[in-house]
Design a protein around this motif. Structure first.
Motif, mmCIF file in Angstrom:
data_model
loop_
_atom_site.group_PDB
_atom_site.id
_atom_site.type_symbol
_atom_site.label_atom_id
_atom_site.label_comp_id
_atom_site.label_asym_id
_atom_site.label_seq_id
_atom_site.Cartn_x
_atom_site.Cartn_y
_atom_site.Cartn_z
ATOM 1 N N SER A 115 6.176 31.993 15.041
ATOM 2 C CA SER A 115 7.012 30.955 14.917
ATOM 3 C C SER A 115 7.251 30.488 13.459
ATOM 4 O O SER A 115 6.435 30.958 12.605
ATOM 5 C CB SER A 115 6.573 29.689 15.621
ATOM 6 O OG SER A 115 5.654 28.801 15.061
ATOM 7 N N GLY A 116 8.053 29.607 13.056
ATOM 8 C CA GLY A 116 8.247 29.332 11.743
ATOM 9 C C GLY A 116 7.142 28.200 11.291
ATOM 10 O O GLY A 116 6.898 28.117 9.888
ATOM 11 N N ILE A 117 6.289 27.884 12.132
ATOM 12 C CA ILE A 117 5.384 26.909 11.474
ATOM 13 C C ILE A 117 4.235 27.783 10.601
ATOM 14 O O ILE A 117 3.888 27.297 9.596
ATOM 15 C CB ILE A 117 4.394 26.550 12.784
ATOM 16 C CG1 ILE A 117 5.116 25.415 13.740
ATOM 17 C CG2 ILE A 117 3.229 25.876 12.410
ATOM 18 C CD1 ILE A 117 4.555 25.008 15.005
ATOM 19 N N THR A 118 3.924 28.971 11.146
ATOM 20 C CA THR A 118 3.135 29.779 10.327
ATOM 21 C C THR A 118 3.479 30.159 8.933
ATOM 22 O O THR A 118 3.007 30.175 7.871
ATOM 23 C CB THR A 118 2.935 31.094 10.805
ATOM 24 O OG1 THR A 118 2.449 31.236 12.504
ATOM 25 C CG2 THR A 118 2.062 32.110 10.214
ATOM 26 N N ALA A 119 5.042 30.149 8.472
ATOM 27 C CA ALA A 119 5.350 30.277 7.341
ATOM 28 C C ALA A 119 5.301 29.130 6.235
ATOM 29 O O ALA A 119 5.147 29.326 5.255
ATOM 30 C CB ALA A 119 7.029 30.563 7.507
ATOM 31 N N ALA A 120 4.966 28.002 6.981
ATOM 32 C CA ALA A 120 4.883 26.716 6.108
ATOM 33 C C ALA A 120 3.348 26.395 5.811
ATOM 34 O O ALA A 120 3.064 25.636 5.228
ATOM 35 C CB ALA A 120 5.445 25.395 6.979
#
Length: 340
Positions: free
Chosen positions: A138-143
């Motif tokens: 998910s995009g959470i990891t990128a942040a």
């Protein structure tokens, strides 16, 4: 059964009693929360060989996470224990008479924020990824950090040719303050399946229009656009479109429903169901979570699920879900398909 591997951070969660402000609380409920591990739990409940890959601290919170996920049948051989960094923590503040519900994050410098591409070369992790039918991120990891962004890029670059990869945008505005959100579009476009809420897309991609979303993400085979309580739409690479209305739900708690939908939909794809049946499976899983106070609602018994997935469009449109069970064709049934 097919193997599904989910990668991302899970944190310990502290919650005051309902209606109590944090400064006035004398008791905090301890739980866990993580989008990717929620999906792994959903996969396990649906009979898949489900695994979670991440890092936790060598502390009681990390032990709590591992214990709870193991109790749901999620494989943990790909989890690293960090002796120097803590497990991430967040405080979930319930709605009060004077303030909306909100979340406080304490995850900077967490064990999971130190996930790097090197984790993918660990023998247990490499073995899991090598046999996976689906890899979910998910995009959470990128942040979380520059390391975790590099980790996510490595997952997408390394695994797409070997396994189908799903990417849930999972927009979290607090995490993206002061960061370049445009990276989400690039990351999502490298996946095979993308899931995004219409409201999320407006922030993360700059538009909530389904045609524009699909145009911004030309490479994935399927983009799923979720219209909250209205419908979910599968948009194929070559113009295919399948829309399935959401079920009528007597909502108890909305948290976790998006992850449950992802697990339901993606499990259908893994098992070879068509788009319509997979979207229905996602809606059923989400509905079962919406009618319980926690992040994981149990699925109906197989006879109920089979009957719901196979029902006519007219019956589907009239179906309703509450904490008591499902209502089909104007008749209420419990989770064992007994008439109420």
């Amino acid at each position: 059964m097919p193997t599904a591997v989910c990668l991302g951070e899970t944190m310990a969660m502290l919650t005051p009693e309902s209606g109590v402000t944090l400064d006035g609380a004398t008791t905090l409920h301890v739980g866990i929360g993580g989008a990717e591990s929620n999906v792994a739990v959903g996969f396990a409940s649906m009979g898949l060989d489900a695994h979670w890959v991440s890092r936790v601290g060598r502390d009681g919170f990390g032990d709590r996470i591992l214990s709870e996920l193991a109790s749901h049948g999620v494989g943990l051989s790909g989890v690293e224990i960090d002796s120097s960094r803590p497990t991430g923590l967040y405080v979930k503040l319930p709605r009060t008479a004077t303030a909306p519900a909100s979340v406080l994050y304490y995850r900077r410098g967490s064990a999971a924020s130190a996930m790097t591409p090197a984790l993918l070369d660990e023998p247990h992790v490499a073995a899991l990824l090598g046999k996976a039918s689906l890899i979910h991120v998910s995009g959470i990891t990128a942040a979380l950090s520059e390391d975790s962004l590099a980790f996510l890029e490595a997952v997408l670059n390394r695994t797409r040719s070997e396994s189908r990869v799903s990417f849930d945008v999972n927009w979290r505005p607090t995490l993206w303050e002061g960061r370049d959100r445009s990276v989400l579009r690039s990351l999502a476009n490298r996946a095979d399946i993308v899931l995004v809420g219409k409201d999320e897309a407006e922030h993360a991609l700059g538009t909530g229009d389904e045609a524009e979303i699909r145009a911004l993400l030309p490479d994935p085979e399927t983009v799923i656009v979720k219209n909250e309580a209205t419908s979910a739409i599968a948009l194929g690479r070559n113009g295919e479109r399948c829309e399935v209305p959401s079920l009528t739900v007597d909502v108890v708690e909305p948290v976790g429903a998006g992850d449950a939908f992802a697990a339901g939909y993606l499990s259908g794809v893994i098992l070879g169901l068509d788009q319509k049946a997979s979207l229905r499976r996602g809606h059923v899983a989400a509905a079962c979570t919406l009618v319980v106070p926690g992040d994981h609602g149990p699925l109906p018994a197989p006879p109920v699920l089979e009957r719901i997935l196979a029902c006519t469009d007219e019956t589907w449109a009239g179906a309703a879900v509450s904490s008591d069970g499902f209502s089909l064709d104007g008749h209420a049934f419990d989770d064992e398909m007994r008439l109420l």
